[in-house]
Design a protein around this motif. Structure first.
Motif, short mmCIF file in Angstrom:
data_model
loop_
_atom_site.label_atom_id
_atom_site.label_comp_id
_atom_site.label_asym_id
_atom_site.label_seq_id
_atom_site.Cartn_x
_atom_site.Cartn_y
_atom_site.Cartn_z
N LYS A 191 0.82 -1.21 0.00
CA LYS A 191 0.00 0.00 0.00
C LYS A 191 0.86 1.26 0.00
N LEU A 192 1.94 1.24 0.75
CA LEU A 192 2.79 2.43 0.86
C LEU A 192 3.35 2.82 -0.51
N SER A 193 3.71 1.83 -1.30
CA SER A 193 4.37 2.09 -2.59
C SER A 193 3.45 2.75 -3.60
N LYS A 194 2.13 2.68 -3.38
CA LYS A 194 1.19 3.26 -4.35
C LYS A 194 0.41 4.43 -3.75
N THR A 195 0.94 5.00 -2.66
CA THR A 195 0.29 6.14 -2.01
C THR A 195 1.18 7.37 -2.14
N PRO A 196 0.82 8.35 -2.97
CA PRO A 196 1.69 9.52 -3.14
C PRO A 196 1.79 10.34 -1.86
N ILE A 197 2.97 10.90 -1.61
CA ILE A 197 3.17 11.82 -0.49
C ILE A 197 2.82 13.21 -1.01
N ARG A 198 1.57 13.56 -0.93
CA ARG A 198 1.05 14.75 -1.62
C ARG A 198 1.62 16.05 -1.08
N ASP A 199 1.91 16.11 0.21
CA ASP A 199 2.43 17.36 0.76
C ASP A 199 3.86 17.64 0.31
N MET A 200 4.52 16.66 -0.31
CA MET A 200 5.84 16.91 -0.90
C MET A 200 5.74 17.58 -2.26
N GLY A 201 4.52 17.78 -2.72
CA GLY A 201 4.32 18.57 -3.93
C GLY A 201 4.10 17.76 -5.18
N ALA A 202 3.33 18.36 -6.09
CA ALA A 202 3.13 17.82 -7.43
C ALA A 202 3.94 18.66 -8.40
N PHE A 203 5.09 18.16 -8.78
CA PHE A 203 5.93 18.86 -9.75
C PHE A 203 6.87 17.84 -10.40
N SER A 204 7.72 18.30 -11.29
CA SER A 204 8.65 17.41 -11.99
C SER A 204 9.81 17.07 -11.06
N HIS A 205 9.57 16.10 -10.19
CA HIS A 205 10.55 15.74 -9.17
C HIS A 205 11.78 15.10 -9.79
N GLU A 206 12.92 15.33 -9.14
CA GLU A 206 14.15 14.65 -9.55
C GLU A 206 14.68 13.80 -8.40
N ALA A 207 15.25 14.42 -7.36
CA ALA A 207 15.93 13.67 -6.31
C ALA A 207 15.55 14.20 -4.93
N THR A 208 15.82 13.38 -3.92
CA THR A 208 15.60 13.76 -2.53
C THR A 208 16.78 13.31 -1.70
N ALA A 209 16.94 13.92 -0.54
CA ALA A 209 17.90 13.47 0.47
C ALA A 209 17.44 13.99 1.81
N ILE A 210 17.70 13.23 2.85
CA ILE A 210 17.17 13.54 4.18
C ILE A 210 18.30 13.82 5.15
N ASP A 211 18.14 14.90 5.92
CA ASP A 211 19.06 15.20 7.02
C ASP A 211 18.68 14.30 8.18
N PRO A 212 19.51 13.32 8.55
CA PRO A 212 19.12 12.39 9.61
C PRO A 212 19.01 13.03 10.98
N GLU A 213 19.63 14.21 11.18
CA GLU A 213 19.55 14.88 12.48
C GLU A 213 18.20 15.56 12.68
N THR A 214 17.63 16.11 11.61
CA THR A 214 16.39 16.89 11.73
C THR A 214 15.19 16.21 11.10
N GLY A 215 15.41 15.25 10.23
CA GLY A 215 14.32 14.62 9.50
C GLY A 215 13.80 15.44 8.34
N ILE A 216 14.42 16.59 8.07
CA ILE A 216 14.00 17.43 6.94
C ILE A 216 14.39 16.77 5.63
#
Length: 475
Positions: A191-216
């Motif tokens: 289920k998780l794999s087919k559920t969009p994270i909508r608050d991350m935005g609808a745009f032409s996404h490329e890449a992500t990375a997470i700061d492990p200290e803050t979770g941002i």
């Protein structure tokens, strides 16, 4: 892996495609004898790993002492008989059971390709993109390969989470798409794999990375113009599904402010990065309206040692690319690298920080593409070169122990496991890379006036260069 799946432990990789059989009956090549310029030392040599050795198979040149094995090719068979999809792209490595490595790999597909991702539980049954996973044993041989998500569009890059899942990004503006999805390799096509994270935005996404200290979560956009975003999760428990609980999407802007410091002898302006909230349903339009920083076409991203690295693949006077770093603790944006005719690195795409602290950049130049390394000591070297064709190299990632490097040629899709005398892990050197000066030939050009301005304002020259390239009237 899903505990309910019938896993095949340590199955030998047989039935390789014609290409692999032609290259080697074992899909394996060794480049020369023992490597001596870097060996397994704790720091990098100024010469990196030495000159490349020509691959007798004509696929991938590597330094002396390194070897590769082809572990997956498009058009082959997954372990359940479905075809291996085409267009290999972004990828990340996670620790698996019994010292194995689990790779999660993107497939940048759309329309009606001949080798789509044939999912059984897709987000949209009419779309052909998605992700696969590969379980690679400690002997660097494939144990299992299976689909982890399906029904998405142009899964280009993404990013690993600190909790062991993969954020796969849709690079599209098509309605109902353009989202980030969280993929758990232990729950393929769940289920998780087919559920969009909508608050991350609808745009032409490329890449992500997470700061492990803050979770941002930091995000790049592959469009024109494109923007540098961050997502502030409501739930920062850092576990699978937490990002689905919403958050705030922001875009970076440069702001000019009057100096109010007591005793400040300079009555000019001060400049800083500010983050502006944007509407996740139309973030690009909102970022434009709010005068956020406009980049040319953002691509790869990586977070290490307190620094978010990202690149703008077609930026600059000659459209050959730039690399930036954002230091989260000081809210500082720096222009680290800027391509010109004077250097030898073009159109940076996927990037990573190696376990020993070098910055590795995969090129996507339309010609000969390579993995180029930049060191904290200010040196540059080439680690790998695609000799097969002019397709991009994509998805660079290391096993948890740092002893195996995995990477793709995008088309025809090939995934390699590469090993040899890699330097040992060095977290301190990773942090050093986040604050080191770039190699002189790769550094952005800063004239005397800009250098003087930087000194007067207490900025690094790389920070002043970032401000200057993005239109701040600082001279």
């Amino acid at each position: 892996m899903n505990k309910n799946m019938n896993r095949r432990a340590f199955i030998k990789a047989g039935g390789m495609s014609t290409l692999a059989v032609t290259l080697s009956s074992a899909g394996l090549f060794t480049f020369g004898g023992k490597q001596t310029s870097l060996a397994a030392s704790n720091i990098a040599s100024s010469n990196g790993y030495g000159p490349l050795v020509k691959d007798p198979g004509g696929v991938l040149d590597l330094p002396k002492g390194f070897q590769y094995r082809i572990i997956s090719e498009e058009g082959g068979k997954l372990f359940d008989g479905r075809p291996i999809p085409a267009m290999f792209d972004g990828m990340a490595a996670f620790p698996g059971k019994h010292n194995s490595t689990v790779l999660v790999r993107n497939h940048e597909l759309s329309g009606n390709p001949s080798l789509p991702v044939e999912g059984k539980n897709p987000y949209n049954k009419n779309e052909t993109g998605g992700t696969t996973a590969l379980v690679v044993g400690p002997n660097r041989k494939l144990e299992e390969e299976y689909i982890t998500s399906a029904g998405t569009i142009r899964n280009c890059a993404g990013g690993a989470t600190p909790w062991g899942t993969w954020l796969t990004c849709e690079e599209t503006l098509e309605k109902g798409h353009g989202y980030v999805f969280e993929v758990d390799p232990d729950d393929p096509e769940g289920k998780l794999s087919k559920t969009p994270i909508r608050d991350m935005g609808a745009f032409s996404h490329e890449a992500t990375a997470i700061d492990p200290e803050t979770g941002i979560v930091y995000l790049t956009e592959d469009a024109g113009p494109s923007f540098f975003y961050r997502f502030l999760p409501n739930d920062r428990s850092q576990k699978a599904g937490a990002l689905q609980k919403g958050g705030t999407l922001q875009a970076a802007a440069l702001e000019e402010k009057s100096s109010t410091s007591v005793g400040d002898f300079d009555t000019g302006q001060n400049f800083s990065i500010v983050w502006k909230d944007v509407d996740p349903e139309k973030p690009t339009d909102d970022a434009i309206a709010k005068d956020c920083i406009q980049f040319s076409r953002l691509e790869g991203a990586y977070f290490a040692g307190g620094v978010f690295w990202f690149d703008d693949t077609s930026a600059g006077d000659k459209n050959l690319g730039r690399v930036y770093r954002y230091i989260s603790a000081t809210n500082t944006l720096e222009l680290f690298y800027e391509s010109s005719d004077a250097n030898d690195l073009e159109m940076p795409d996927n990037i990573c920080i190696t376990p020993w602290g070098d910055l590795w950049i995969a090129e996507d130049s339309g010609g000969v593409d390579r993995i180029v390394g930049l060191t904290p000591e200010g040196e540059a070297y080439t680690f790998a070169e695609n000799r097969l064709n002019d397709s991009e190299i994509a998805g660079p990632t290391f096993s948890t122990d740092g002893q195996t490097f995995f990477v793709n040629i995008q088309s025809p899709g090939i995934t390699f496991a590469i090993w040899g005398p890699f330097a040992r892990k060095n977290a301190g050197r990773q942090r050093q890379m986040g604050h080191a000066a770039p190699p002189a030939a790769y550094a952005p050009k800063v004239d005397d006036k800009l250098a003087e301005f930087a000194e007067r304002k207490g900025l690094s020259t790389l920070e002043a260069a970032a401000f200057h390239r993005h239109g701040m009237p600082i001279l």
